[in-house]
Design a protein around this motif. Structure first.
Motif, PDB file in Angstrom:
ATOM      1  N   VAL A 252       0.833  -1.235  -0.146  1.00 46.16           N
ATOM      2  CA  VAL A 252       0.172   0.014   0.121  1.00 46.16           C
ATOM      3  C   VAL A 252       1.271   1.162  -0.082  1.00 46.16           C
ATOM      4  CG1 VAL A 252      -1.523   0.866   1.269  1.00 46.16           C
ATOM      5  CG2 VAL A 252      -2.194  -0.997   0.903  1.00 46.16           C
ATOM      6  N   THR A 253       0.279   1.865  -0.802  1.00 50.51           N
ATOM      7  CA  THR A 253       1.586   3.588  -0.789  1.00 50.51           C
ATOM      8  C   THR A 253       0.743   5.064   0.080  1.00 50.51           C
ATOM      9  OG1 THR A 253       0.063   3.691  -2.978  1.00 50.51           O
ATOM     10  CG2 THR A 253       2.242   3.177  -2.814  1.00 50.51           C
ATOM     11  N   TYR A 254       1.173   5.412   0.658  1.00 54.50           N
ATOM     12  CA  TYR A 254       0.966   6.413   1.311  1.00 54.50           C
ATOM     13  C   TYR A 254       1.283   8.443   1.027  1.00 54.50           C
ATOM     14  CZ  TYR A 254       0.126   3.012   4.867  1.00 54.50           C
ATOM     15  OH  TYR A 254      -0.345   1.339   4.782  1.00 54.50           O
ATOM     16  N   SER A 255       0.237   9.041   1.155  1.00 51.11           N
ATOM     17  CA  SER A 255       0.911  10.311   0.955  1.00 51.11           C
ATOM     18  C   SER A 255       0.386  10.826   2.316  1.00 51.11           C
ATOM     19  CB  SER A 255      -0.007  11.426  -0.077  1.00 51.11           C
ATOM     20  OG  SER A 255      -1.249  11.104  -0.065  1.00 51.11           O
ATOM     21  N   ILE A 256       1.270  12.229   2.758  1.00 50.43           N
ATOM     22  CA  ILE A 256       1.224  12.825   3.984  1.00 50.43           C
ATOM     23  C   ILE A 256       1.100  14.452   3.371  1.00 50.43           C
ATOM     24  CG2 ILE A 256       1.891  13.534   5.551  1.00 50.43           C
ATOM     25  CD1 ILE A 256       4.130  10.828   5.470  1.00 50.43           C
ATOM     26  N   GLN A 257      -0.294  14.630   4.178  1.00 45.28           N
ATOM     27  CA  GLN A 257      -0.160  16.464   3.968  1.00 45.28           C
ATOM     28  C   GLN A 257      -0.534  17.017   4.659  1.00 45.28           C
ATOM     29  OE1 GLN A 257      -4.694  17.357   2.528  1.00 45.28           O
ATOM     30  NE2 GLN A 257      -3.619  19.030   1.197  1.00 45.28           N
ATOM     31  N   GLU A 258       0.281  18.420   4.817  1.00 46.85           N
ATOM     32  CA  GLU A 258       0.196  19.814   6.062  1.00 46.85           C
ATOM     33  C   GLU A 258      -0.447  20.128   5.686  1.00 46.85           C
ATOM     34  OE1 GLU A 258       0.266  22.002   9.072  1.00 46.85           O
ATOM     35  OE2 GLU A 258       0.220  22.525   6.923  1.00 46.85           O
ATOM     36  N   THR A 259      -1.887  19.671   6.634  1.00 48.09           N
ATOM     37  CA  THR A 259      -3.815  20.431   5.892  1.00 48.09           C
ATOM     38  C   THR A 259      -3.802  22.005   6.656  1.00 48.09           C
ATOM     39  OG1 THR A 259      -4.249  19.690   8.208  1.00 48.09           O
ATOM     40  CG2 THR A 259      -4.891  17.903   6.559  1.00 48.09           C
ATOM     41  N   LEU A 260      -3.204  22.813   7.289  1.00 52.34           N
ATOM     42  CA  LEU A 260      -2.697  23.985   6.932  1.00 52.34           C
ATOM     43  C   LEU A 260      -2.192  24.751   6.736  1.00 52.34           C
ATOM     44  CD1 LEU A 260      -2.098  24.489  11.007  1.00 52.34           C
ATOM     45  CD2 LEU A 260      -4.664  24.256  10.147  1.00 52.34           C
ATOM     46  N   SER A 262      -2.213  22.517   3.448  1.00 51.52           N
ATOM     47  CA  SER A 262      -2.309  22.280   1.715  1.00 51.52           C
ATOM     48  C   SER A 262      -1.587  22.174   1.106  1.00 51.52           C
ATOM     49  CB  SER A 262      -3.448  23.097   1.311  1.00 51.52           C
ATOM     50  OG  SER A 262      -4.901  23.555   1.902  1.00 51.52           O
ATOM     51  N   LYS A 263      -0.037  21.408   1.577  1.00 49.06           N
ATOM     52  CA  LYS A 263       0.563  21.494   0.888  1.00 49.06           C
ATOM     53  C   LYS A 263       1.146  20.468   1.103  1.00 49.06           C
ATOM     54  CE  LYS A 263       3.448  25.829   0.067  1.00 49.06           C
ATOM     55  NZ  LYS A 263       4.529  25.810   0.026  1.00 49.06           N
ATOM     56  N   TYR A 264       1.917  19.311   0.598  1.00 39.39           N
ATOM     57  CA  TYR A 264       1.733  17.603   0.486  1.00 39.39           C
ATOM     58  C   TYR A 264       3.362  17.062   0.863  1.00 39.39           C
ATOM     59  CZ  TYR A 264      -2.720  16.190  -1.456  1.00 39.39           C
ATOM     60  OH  TYR A 264      -3.662  17.026  -1.854  1.00 39.39           O
ATOM     61  N   VAL A 265       3.970  16.590   1.868  1.00 42.02           N
ATOM     62  CA  VAL A 265       5.392  16.020   1.944  1.00 42.02           C
ATOM     63  C   VAL A 265       5.854  14.834   0.857  1.00 42.02           C
ATOM     64  CG1 VAL A 265       6.689  14.643   3.582  1.00 42.02           C
ATOM     65  CG2 VAL A 265       4.696  16.197   4.932  1.00 42.02           C
ATOM     66  N   GLN A 266       7.141  15.569   0.627  1.00 39.12           N
ATOM     67  CA  GLN A 266       7.861  15.034  -0.682  1.00 39.12           C
ATOM     68  C   GLN A 266       9.008  14.217   0.117  1.00 39.12           C
ATOM     69  OE1 GLN A 266       6.841  16.479  -3.473  1.00 39.12           O
ATOM     70  NE2 GLN A 266       5.204  17.231  -2.333  1.00 39.12           N
ATOM     71  N   ALA A 267       9.307  13.238  -1.053  1.00 40.54           N
ATOM     72  CA  ALA A 267      10.534  11.950  -0.137  1.00 40.54           C
ATOM     73  C   ALA A 267      11.526  12.631   0.022  1.00 40.54           C
ATOM     74  CB  ALA A 267      10.368  11.641  -1.473  1.00 40.54           C
ATOM     75  N   ASP A 268      11.943  14.052  -0.404  1.00 38.68           N
ATOM     76  CA  ASP A 268      13.290  14.221   0.401  1.00 38.68           C
ATOM     77  C   ASP A 268      12.570  15.409   2.042  1.00 38.68           C
ATOM     78  OD1 ASP A 268      11.891  16.560  -0.329  1.00 38.68           O
ATOM     79  OD2 ASP A 268      13.930  17.577  -1.292  1.00 38.68           O
ATOM     80  N   ALA A 273       3.715  20.908  -3.364  1.00 37.43           N
ATOM     81  CA  ALA A 273       2.268  21.062  -3.736  1.00 37.43           C
ATOM     82  C   ALA A 273       1.587  20.215  -4.287  1.00 37.43           C
ATOM     83  CB  ALA A 273       2.401  22.421  -5.011  1.00 37.43           C
ATOM     84  N   SER A 274       2.375  18.843  -4.260  1.00 34.67           N
ATOM     85  CA  SER A 274       1.888  17.822  -5.629  1.00 34.67           C
ATOM     86  C   SER A 274       1.589  16.402  -4.258  1.00 34.67           C
ATOM     87  CB  SER A 274       2.367  17.336  -6.654  1.00 34.67           C
ATOM     88  OG  SER A 274       1.726  17.948  -7.875  1.00 34.67           O
ATOM     89  N   ALA A 275       0.925  15.957  -4.113  1.00 32.75           N
ATOM     90  CA  ALA A 275       0.911  14.718  -3.265  1.00 32.75           C
ATOM     91  C   ALA A 275       1.987  13.026  -3.841  1.00 32.75           C
ATOM     92  CB  ALA A 275      -0.511  13.898  -3.123  1.00 32.75           C
ATOM     93  N   ALA A 276       3.121  12.905  -3.073  1.00 29.59           N
ATOM     94  CA  ALA A 276       3.825  11.827  -2.935  1.00 29.59           C
ATOM     95  C   ALA A 276       3.687  10.607  -2.445  1.00 29.59           C
ATOM     96  CB  ALA A 276       5.447  12.734  -2.413  1.00 29.59           C
ATOM     97  N   TRP A 277       4.083   9.268  -3.307  1.00 28.44           N
ATOM     98  CA  TRP A 277       3.126   8.666  -2.569  1.00 28.44           C
ATOM     99  C   TRP A 277       4.588   7.398  -2.816  1.00 28.44           C
ATOM    100  CZ3 TRP A 277      -1.653   7.805  -2.125  1.00 28.44           C
ATOM    101  CH2 TRP A 277      -3.026   9.004  -1.987  1.00 28.44           C
ATOM    102  N   THR A 295       5.774  27.525  15.199  1.00 31.65           N
ATOM    103  CA  THR A 295       4.417  27.457  14.248  1.00 31.65           C
ATOM    104  C   THR A 295       4.071  25.609  14.272  1.00 31.65           C
ATOM    105  OG1 THR A 295       5.899  28.214  12.468  1.00 31.65           O
ATOM    106  CG2 THR A 295       3.162  27.159  11.779  1.00 31.65           C
ATOM    107  N   LEU A 296       2.379  25.492  14.613  1.00 34.37           N
ATOM    108  CA  LEU A 296       1.754  24.734  14.916  1.00 34.37           C
ATOM    109  C   LEU A 296       1.485  23.898  13.440  1.00 34.37           C
ATOM    110  CD1 LEU A 296       0.169  22.591  16.501  1.00 34.37           C
ATOM    111  CD2 LEU A 296      -1.857  24.352  15.515  1.00 34.37           C
ATOM    112  N   HIS A 297       1.809  22.865  13.167  1.00 33.80           N
ATOM    113  CA  HIS A 297       2.194  21.454  12.183  1.00 33.80           C
ATOM    114  C   HIS A 297       0.687  20.893  12.217  1.00 33.80           C
ATOM    115  CE1 HIS A 297       4.872  24.193   9.488  1.00 33.80           C
ATOM    116  NE2 HIS A 297       5.576  23.975  10.832  1.00 33.80           N
ATOM    117  N   THR A 298       0.001  20.137  11.027  1.00 33.84           N
ATOM    118  CA  THR A 298      -1.079  19.805  11.264  1.00 33.84           C
ATOM    119  C   THR A 298      -0.884  18.070  10.103  1.00 33.84           C
ATOM    120  OG1 THR A 298      -2.109  20.460  13.016  1.00 33.84           O
ATOM    121  CG2 THR A 298      -3.627  19.056  12.114  1.00 33.84           C
ATOM    122  N   PHE A 299      -1.045  16.636  10.478  1.00 33.72           N
ATOM    123  CA  PHE A 299      -0.660  16.046   9.439  1.00 33.72           C
ATOM    124  C   PHE A 299      -1.980  14.939   9.382  1.00 33.72           C
ATOM    125  CE2 PHE A 299       3.698  17.742   9.948  1.00 33.72           C
ATOM    126  CZ  PHE A 299       3.523  18.858   8.905  1.00 33.72           C
TER     127      PHE A 299
END
Length: 393
Positions: A252-260, A262-268, A273-277, A295-299
């Motif tokens: 199974v693959t996953y993407s991680i979003q920083e919701t506050l 609206s960005k996605y965690v990249q492999a590095d 801006a785009s989801a990394a799976w 800064t508060l970060h929510t994922f």
């Protein structure tokens, strides 16, 4: 000693008492044809069957001689050559009762015989498979191929080599039901994010089975919605994040979003801006970088299956980066030291910040004079906490 269905000519004349004869009159008639003994069937299919009258039929086709077939459904056929009739245009999985009699050259009929046959069921079309969940999906017989409502079907799952049971589970033995009884069956007990493919066969009222249909499309079950990610080790510009897979298999693959943001965690470990799976093993425990301090970060985490169908987002996890003020940006292992100093004044004024003063009196040549003594404070060789640094300062 006459032969069956053979024309014989009779001649007759009369004479009187004086033996004077009339002219002769002639008549030709056929002897009776042999009566059929039975009917047999061959080449039975879904829409056709060959019916054969058994027996010996002399001079078949001579004069008006024939074998007359009736399929019991309104179709008749006169056969003047041979003794078989291939009846087409029949309905699948339907019983037909055939009768046949023979007629001689004069059209005189014998008694008839009967026999019954059931056509085969028609092989059904491919199944419709949809509505996957993590451990279930829906299967329906969408093409019964003109089979009547009484036709029964068995559904087979190709990957596991098992049949769908009436309750939707998979089992080793075929379960036979009508299309109405199957309806849209929810197949259960499936594995998460696993491909499944189905085919179906039919049988007639004599339990003669068709071949299987063509295979359905391959459909994956969904992945489980992941659990909230684990956040830890916050710094002024980053933290670590770990995906919690919630019993999903390793592919199974996953993407991680920083919701506050609206960005996605990249492999590095940066945000983009785009989801990394990636799989859980590929993500590992990732160090996030480039975050703002204090800064508060929510994922949240989303999973997707082999058909690239995504789950809903996980519940959220939040953590704040640390502040860069009050020396807190220094690594905890950093060492710091300060040299001692001494200051003396002629009065009881305050000394430098690295010394504390104590007022005393001393007597010289009989006079009492105020004096100042200085106590030196030395920094420890290594600071072990932010509290030590602040106390020292």
């Amino acid at each position: 000693g006459l032969s069956a269905n053979t024309a014989y000519t009779l001649s007759a004349k009369a004479r009187n008492a004086a033996s004077v004869e009339t002219s002769a009159s002639e008549i030709t008639r056929y002897t009776s044809q042999n009566t059929p003994t039975s009917i047999s069937f061959s080449g039975t299919g879904a829409t056709s069957v060959t019916a054969t009258a058994n027996g010996t039929f002399t001079n078949q086709g001579a004069g008006s001689s024939s074998l007359a077939f009736n399929n019991g459904a309104g179709t008749t056929q006169s056969v003047t050559s041979g003794a078989a009739w291939t009846n087409t245009g029949l309905t699948p999985n339907t019983s037909y009762t055939y009768t046949v009699y023979a007629a001689n050259g004069d059209g005189d009929q014998t008694s008839s015989v009967q026999g019954s046959v059931v056509t085969l069921a028609a092989a059904p079309g491919a199944l419709t498979v949809n509505g996957p969940a993590a451990t279930t999906m829906n299967v329906a017989i969408s093409d019964v191929s003109s089979n009547p409502a009484s036709t029964q079907f068995a559904i087979y799952e190709i990957g596991t080599g098992n049949y769908v049971q009436a309750n939707g589970t998979l089992g080793a033995s075929a379960a036979w039901q009508t299309n109405a009884a199957w309806g849209t069956v929810t197949v259960s007990g499936l594995s998460v994010n696993n491909p499944y493919q189905f085919k179906v066969k039919a049988r007639n009222s004599e339990n003669t089975e068709t071949s299987f249909s063509s295979n359905s499309s391959i459909v994956y079950t969904l992945a489980n919605t992941p659990a909230a990610p684990t956040l830890a080790d916050a710094t002024t510009s980053g933290m670590t994040i770990t995906v919690n897979e919630n019993s999903n298999p390793s592919d199974v693959t996953y993407s991680i979003q920083e919701t506050l943001q609206s960005k996605y965690v990249q492999a590095d470990g940066t945000l983009g801006a785009s989801a990394a799976w990636q799989t859980k093993s590929a993500w590992g425990t990732l160090i996030l970088t480039g975050l703002s301090s204090s800064t508060l970060h929510t994922f949240t985490v989303t999973a997707r299956n082999g058909d690239l169908v995504s789950t809903s987002a996980s519940s959220a996890a939040s953590l704040s980066t640390t502040s860069s003020s009050s020396g807190s940006s220094r690594p905890h292992s950093q060492s710091s030291s300060s040299s001692s100093s001494t200051s003396t004044t002629s009065s009881a004024s305050s000394t430098s910040s690295t010394s504390s003063t104590t007022s005393t009196t001393s007597t010289t040549s009989g006079a009492t004079t105020p004096a100042t003594s200085t106590t030196t404070v030395t920094a420890p060789a290594t600071f072990t906490s932010l509290t030590q640094i602040r106390d020292f300062i």
